[in-house]
Enzyme design. Structure first.
Site, mmCIF file in Angstrom:
data_model
loop_
_atom_site.group_PDB
_atom_site.id
_atom_site.type_symbol
_atom_site.label_atom_id
_atom_site.label_comp_id
_atom_site.label_asym_id
_atom_site.label_seq_id
_atom_site.Cartn_x
_atom_site.Cartn_y
_atom_site.Cartn_z
ATOM 1 N N LYS A 106 4.210 12.523 -2.666
ATOM 2 C CA LYS A 106 4.937 11.568 -2.141
ATOM 3 C C LYS A 106 5.831 11.399 -1.572
ATOM 4 O O LYS A 106 6.571 12.846 -1.593
ATOM 5 C CB LYS A 106 5.629 10.898 -3.393
ATOM 6 C CG LYS A 106 6.664 9.662 -3.143
ATOM 7 C CD LYS A 106 7.173 9.471 -4.886
ATOM 8 C CE LYS A 106 8.268 7.647 -4.606
ATOM 9 N NZ LYS A 106 9.019 7.474 -5.605
ATOM 10 N N ASP A 135 7.093 4.654 -10.858
ATOM 11 C CA ASP A 135 8.334 4.683 -9.662
ATOM 12 C C ASP A 135 9.455 4.458 -10.300
ATOM 13 O O ASP A 135 10.205 3.420 -9.686
ATOM 14 C CB ASP A 135 8.065 3.016 -8.474
ATOM 15 C CG ASP A 135 6.268 3.051 -7.938
ATOM 16 O OD1 ASP A 135 6.240 4.571 -7.520
ATOM 17 O OD2 ASP A 135 6.083 2.751 -7.863
ATOM 18 N N GLY A 161 0.860 -1.326 0.251
ATOM 19 C CA GLY A 161 -0.164 0.095 0.014
ATOM 20 C C GLY A 161 0.431 0.936 -0.103
ATOM 21 O O GLY A 161 2.127 1.183 -0.035
ATOM 22 N N ASP A 184 3.592 -3.878 -7.582
ATOM 23 C CA ASP A 184 3.397 -2.847 -7.105
ATOM 24 C C ASP A 184 3.839 -1.112 -7.268
ATOM 25 O O ASP A 184 2.735 -0.291 -7.749
ATOM 26 C CB ASP A 184 3.654 -2.613 -5.579
ATOM 27 C CG ASP A 184 4.853 -2.867 -5.334
ATOM 28 O OD1 ASP A 184 5.693 -4.020 -5.767
ATOM 29 O OD2 ASP A 184 5.894 -2.183 -5.311
ATOM 30 N N ASN A 185 4.273 -2.077 -9.099
ATOM 31 C CA ASN A 185 4.832 -1.077 -9.370
ATOM 32 C C ASN A 185 4.637 -0.525 -11.571
ATOM 33 O O ASN A 185 5.595 0.078 -11.661
ATOM 34 C CB ASN A 185 6.995 -0.756 -9.734
ATOM 35 C CG ASN A 185 7.607 -0.467 -8.114
ATOM 36 O OD1 ASN A 185 7.016 0.094 -7.082
ATOM 37 N ND2 ASN A 185 8.130 -1.100 -7.645
ATOM 38 N N ASP A 219 9.287 5.810 7.955
ATOM 39 C CA ASP A 219 8.477 6.158 8.496
ATOM 40 C C ASP A 219 7.850 7.428 7.521
ATOM 41 O O ASP A 219 7.535 8.283 8.308
ATOM 42 C CB ASP A 219 9.673 7.676 8.420
ATOM 43 C CG ASP A 219 10.721 7.890 7.520
ATOM 44 O OD1 ASP A 219 10.506 7.341 6.750
ATOM 45 O OD2 ASP A 219 11.756 8.669 7.794
ATOM 46 N N GLY A 220 7.343 7.211 6.551
ATOM 47 C CA GLY A 220 6.406 7.787 5.508
ATOM 48 C C GLY A 220 7.637 9.235 5.121
ATOM 49 O O GLY A 220 6.479 9.853 3.872
ATOM 50 N N ARG A 238 3.920 5.972 2.095
ATOM 51 C CA ARG A 238 4.610 7.371 2.135
ATOM 52 C C ARG A 238 4.075 8.042 0.817
ATOM 53 O O ARG A 238 4.586 9.205 0.769
ATOM 54 C CB ARG A 238 6.356 7.233 1.914
ATOM 55 C CG ARG A 238 6.652 6.788 0.633
ATOM 56 C CD ARG A 238 8.511 7.350 0.171
ATOM 57 N NE ARG A 238 8.549 6.789 -0.436
ATOM 58 C CZ ARG A 238 10.256 6.648 -1.018
ATOM 59 N NH1 ARG A 238 10.400 7.651 -0.180
ATOM 60 N NH2 ARG A 238 10.177 6.519 -2.283
#
Length: 298
Positions: free
Chosen positions: A115, A264, A92, A254-255, A127-128, A95
């Site tokens: 992003k 990405d 998911g 996911d990319n 840490d996002g 970040r």
């Protein structure tokens, strides 16, 4: 905070947020200390129908940092899965937060995503945040790909946050504003198939068809046609990568987008000397995503 910023040219819709909540979690970006614009894409802003002068100001920096939410936006983090280096996992936006979909003066629809905007339920201990160097890198390479005529997400702005983030050392933090036809991924469908119901998966497919392949909506077997159309776009995209010596580096599901755009830009590069075994990811020790293997992975 949410503020009426209509004078900036934002014209948001939120069609993805009308899908079942299986596929996202609503949340705002985490505000930062002192946002400042590092780079701003005036040409892209104009094509999106945005007010260039206003968005180059402190007001624009606050929007691109997530400190101010434009009127009409409905921020959320997307859920998806990933087939990563041969292993399947739940993922998911760890970040990133998608503000909404900008409707341009010509009626086109583009996702606007921040992003590096802070932690989400999908952060998995991260840490996002994002460092300035990689965000500038994505800005430069994505705009280079666009200039080469290769389908790609694009970059509207990079802002510095006035905060440091801890990596191997402390680095200046930054947030990238990414623009995409959508952020629907192959992994979004894997997520729906694994953790959603059949009806939710059908709704996702209908949504993707309506958004990216409306010409097949009335096909007798539109879902099979949809699969074939996605395959065709992916094949055309990877063909264009091969022609310019572009190595994506992390072709996990996911990319890879349903729309057929490059997304990405992590450990990617353009090959300097022809060698099919060239790899640009430090963790790809077996060469799974080497230049010469990209068509097979697709």
């Amino acid at each position: 905070m949410t503020k009426d910023l209509s004078e900036t040219g934002w014209n948001f819709d939120n069609s993805y947020a009308r899908l079942p909540q299986t596929f996202f979690t609503s949340q705002n970006p985490t505000p930062v200390r002192s946002p400042k614009i590092a780079v701003f894409n005036k040409q892209l802003a104009a094509s999106l129908g945005l007010n260039i002068k206003t968005l180059q100001s402190e007001e624009g920096a606050a929007i691109f940092a997530g400190n101010n939410i434009p009127d009409g936006a409905s921020p959320f983090a997307q859920a998806y899965a990933g087939h990563q280096f041969g292993h399947f996992t739940m993922l998911g936006d760890g970040r990133a937060v998608l503000l909404g979909e900008q409707i341009t003066p010509t009626g086109e629809r583009f996702d606007i995503q921040l992003k590096g905007s802070g932690r989400t339920p999908y952060s998995r201990g991260g840490d996002g945040r994002a460092a300035l160097g990689p965000m500038l890198r994505e800005y430069i390479i994505s705009e280079s790909m666009h200039g080469l005529g290769i389908p790609t997400t694009r970059s509207l702005a990079v802002v510095t946050t006035g905060e440091e983030i801890a990596r191997e050392s402390y680095l200046p933090g930054a947030i990238l504003t990414r623009v995409a036809a959508s952020h629907l991924r192959v992994g979004t469908f894997q997520y729906g198939a694994r953790w959603g119901s059949e009806e939710e998966l059908r709704q996702l497919a209908d949504y993707a068809i309506k958004r990216h392949y409306p010409e097949i909506e009335d096909d007798e077997n539109k879902y099979l046609t949809f699969l074939q159309e996605v395959i065709n776009r992916q094949a055309m995209l990877i063909t264009k990568w091969q022609l310019v010596g572009f190595i994506h580096g992390v072709m996990n599901t996911d990319n890879m987008t349903i729309s057929g755009e490059t997304i990405d830009y992590g450990p990617c590069a353009f090959m300097d000397t022809f060698d099919p075994a060239t790899v640009f990811s430090s963790i790809d020790r077996e060469g799974r995503y080497a230049y010469g293997n990209q068509p097979n992975i697709g």
